[in-house]
Design a protein around this motif. Structure first.
Motif, short mmCIF file in Angstrom:
data_model
loop_
_atom_site.label_atom_id
_atom_site.label_comp_id
_atom_site.label_asym_id
_atom_site.label_seq_id
_atom_site.Cartn_x
_atom_site.Cartn_y
_atom_site.Cartn_z
N THR A 287 15.79 -22.40 -21.15
CA THR A 287 14.76 -21.41 -20.91
C THR A 287 14.10 -21.10 -22.25
OG1 THR A 287 16.37 -19.64 -21.23
CG2 THR A 287 15.97 -20.36 -18.97
N GLU B 60 12.63 -20.35 -12.11
CA GLU B 60 13.49 -19.34 -12.71
C GLU B 60 13.16 -17.95 -12.14
OE1 GLU B 60 14.32 -17.15 -17.02
OE2 GLU B 60 13.12 -18.99 -16.96
N TYR C 256 17.29 -24.67 -11.99
CA TYR C 256 16.75 -23.60 -11.17
C TYR C 256 16.09 -24.16 -9.91
CZ TYR C 256 17.36 -19.97 -14.76
OH TYR C 256 17.88 -19.06 -15.65
#
Length: 617
Positions: A12, A195, A370
């Protein structure tokens, strides 16, 4: 195999990247934010609040300041793109018309009108939770609701599109009704579409899990220290809390339904008080981190923490033992308070010794991307018997969504109803509210007929402040930030020369005021009583001058002259903001500017709800 020990290996953005991306987006729409509160009660527990100058703001939390600030900015974009910056009360129709006139739409460029007939074609799960929420006959309620829309020159209800994941189709839900049902539940944002959606679904599953344990009065199993020690980063936080003198208990909050949720209870054993928080993620250490981190969000210091902790019950509360309406309402109220700030009381079963279900940490298998996780969660939601609807609101350029699972999204909503219409009586009250707005604006055309109507409409008004009646917001230290309905009724009664009512309303206004500190009000009451008794004005003036001095006597007689009484109050002239003398005190003016800027930016967005199909195919 211990799946829950796996490490999530997908990347991320770093928090500073997220912060800078969002600040650049806000700069594009002339939205200035600043940090107003930084809190760090224990090592590794940081929280922050950011706000705009008109008071719209969000909270964030994290292991350090960077993560806390990124969290706050992420939630800010989540709320802003979901149109939650308007707050808990809708604007007046005139201000919505102003927004539409300047931007071409009220809420979103993809909004459309649905009619009374079309609303009954909406998915049955939506209609079912809506009817349960209003606690009255759905047909009768909607007939009243759409009649109100018609009286206000709307052909139907403004609705926004969601993608129906199960049926691969678009569903339009009425914007105001939807937000009255869900508040901010299900709104989410993240560094990527998957996400963001993942986090939104997890938050709803967390709500579902907590609700099951609360209302079914389940006793969740405790997760052993032996297991917790395998997660060094999270266990270090537990040790930090325990070094501060609190006992930490970690609970499996899967509720016997394989829900990926963890509960953290901290206990002050000296006082026998506790605080609970729940976190959700398909990755065990992240679910654990969330439940630990959020338990201290907004907590300033130890004294504050002690103040918000609740006593561990020795005996069960009556409202958990009974099923009458009063007990049910009390449980709902307590659960809503828990979702707002953790202050709601849980049943004694939370601390029971006999588990209601077996702990099974194999449900935490979050080692994939995700993208894969949201597909798995969608399948899981279908197995639970629910439908998943998603709306993409990423029109400012940061991934943000509204996840709607009807039976779950309505649980313990954090925000008060935007619509306020809960039954026929409330719908009728909204009709009156519309007529109050029509009588009030433009105030320059006020006459005694309108004034008399306003008196009748407002004399039983439960709201204390005129700014709430008019759906406006002002800085607290301004006159309109503090002007009470009771005093405004005094003014209108004097304008219509109904001095008996003026005395009654002034009594109401000063009922909680120490009149010894406010000679002006004492003089005003004497003046009004003399008007009721038709005492000669010269006698009244002499009486006032002798008792309060000529300064107050002159002021009261001038202020309460029917020909002058409206001149002493600067009146809002919505929607003509630029010519309004209250522009510097009006926070709603800033909100309108922000809304116009957001809407104009949104016009150039190519957000397409059908593209959500690609994430779940």
């Amino acid at each position: 195999m211990e799946y829950y020990l796996k490490n999530r290996d997908y990347k991320t953005h770093k928090p500073l990247t997220t912060i800078n991306n969002i600040r650049n987006i806000l700069s594009n729409i002339d939205c200035f934010t600043y940090e107003i509160i930084w809190q760090n009660i224990f090592k590794g527990f940081h929280s922050v609040r950011i706000e705009t100058i008109d008071g719209f703001g969000t909270n964030g939390k994290g292991d350090n300041k960077e993560y806390a600030l990124a969290s706050a900015y992420g939630e800010f974009l989540e709320r802003l793109q979901n149109n939650m910056h308007l707050g808990s009360k809708a604007l007046t129709r005139r201000l919505y018309s102003k927004i539409k006139e300047e931007t071409g739409f009220c809420f979103y460029p993809d909004e459309r009108i649905i009619t009374y007939e079309e609303i009954f074609e909406l998915p049955s799960d939506f209609l079912k939770v809506f009817e349960k929420d209003i606690e009255t006959d759905l047909n009768e309620y909607l007939e009243l609701y759409f009649n109100r829309l018609k009286e206000n020159s709307f052909n139907g209800a403004i609705s926004i599109p969601f993608y129906d994941i199960k049926n691969k189709s678009i569903q339009y839900f009425p914007f105001n009704i939807l937000h009255s049902l869900t508040g901010s539940n299900g709104m989410c944002a993240g560094n990527s579409p998957a996400e963001a959606i993942f986090q939104g679904i997890c938050e709803l599953l967390e709500r579902y899990s907590t609700n099951l344990i609360y209302n079914k009065q389940l006793t969740p199993p405790t997760i052993s220290k032996q297991i917790l020690k395998k997660f060094k980063k999270q266990y270090a936080k537990i040790e930090e809390i325990e070094r501060e003198g609190y006992k930490v208990i970690i609970k499996d909050f899967s509720a016997g339904k394989k829900l990926p949720c963890i509960g953290t209870i901290i206990i002050d054993e000296k006082r026998n008080y506790y605080r609970l928080n729940v976190g959700s993620d398909t990755h065990f250490p992240i679910a654990l981190s969330r439940s630990l981190q959020e338990i201290f969000q907004g907590i300033k210091e130890r004294k504050h923490l002690e103040d918000v902790m609740l006593p561990i019950p020795d005996v069960e509360h009556e409202y958990f033992l009974n099923s009458d309406k009063s007990s049910v309402d009390k449980r709902k109220e307590q659960f809503m308070q828990f979702t707002i700030n953790g202050s709601g009381v849980f049943p004694k079963s939370l601390f029971g010794s006999e588990n209601s279900y077996e702990s099974d940490l194999s449900i935490f298998e979050g080692d994939s991307s995700y993208e894969d996780q949201i597909k798995s969660l969608n399948s899981f939601i279908e197995q639970l018997g629910f439908s998943l609807y998603i709306r993409d609101v990423s029109f400012l350029g940061f991934p943000a969504y509204h996840i709607f699972i009807p039976e779950i999204s309505v649980i313990g909503k954090k925000s008060p109803s935007l619509m306020r219409n809960r039954d026929e009586k409330e719908v009728q009250r909204s009709f009156i509210s519309d007529k109050v707005e029509d009588a009030f604006f433009p105030f320059l055309k006020m006459d005694k007929t309108k004034a008399k109507f306003l008196i009748l409409a407002l004399e039983n008004e439960p709201m204390e402040l005129m700014k709430d009646v008019l759906k406006l917001d002002f800085v607290n230290n301004s006159m309109w930030g503090q002007l009470r309905v009771s005093y405004f009724l005094v003014v209108l009664s004097i304008y219509t020369e109904d001095y008996i009512k003026a005395v009654n309303f002034l009594n109401m206004h000063t009922s909680e005021i120490d009149l010894r500190k406010f000679p002006y009000y004492k003089a005003a009451m004497l003046y009004l009583k003399d008007k009721v008794n038709k005492i000669d004005m010269e006698q009244t003036y002499l009486k006032l001058s002798k008792k309060f001095g000529t300064g107050i006597a002159d002021e009261v007689i001038n202020d309460f002259n029917p020909n002058n009484v409206l001149n002493g109050i600067h009146i809002p002239i919505c929607p003509d903001c630029k010519n309004c003398v209250l522009i510097n005190d009006c926070k709603t003016y800033e909100t309108i500017n922000l809304t116009v800027n957001v809407n104009n930016y949104a016009k150039n967005s190519n957000t397409n709800q059908n593209e959500l199909y690609m994430l779940f195919s």
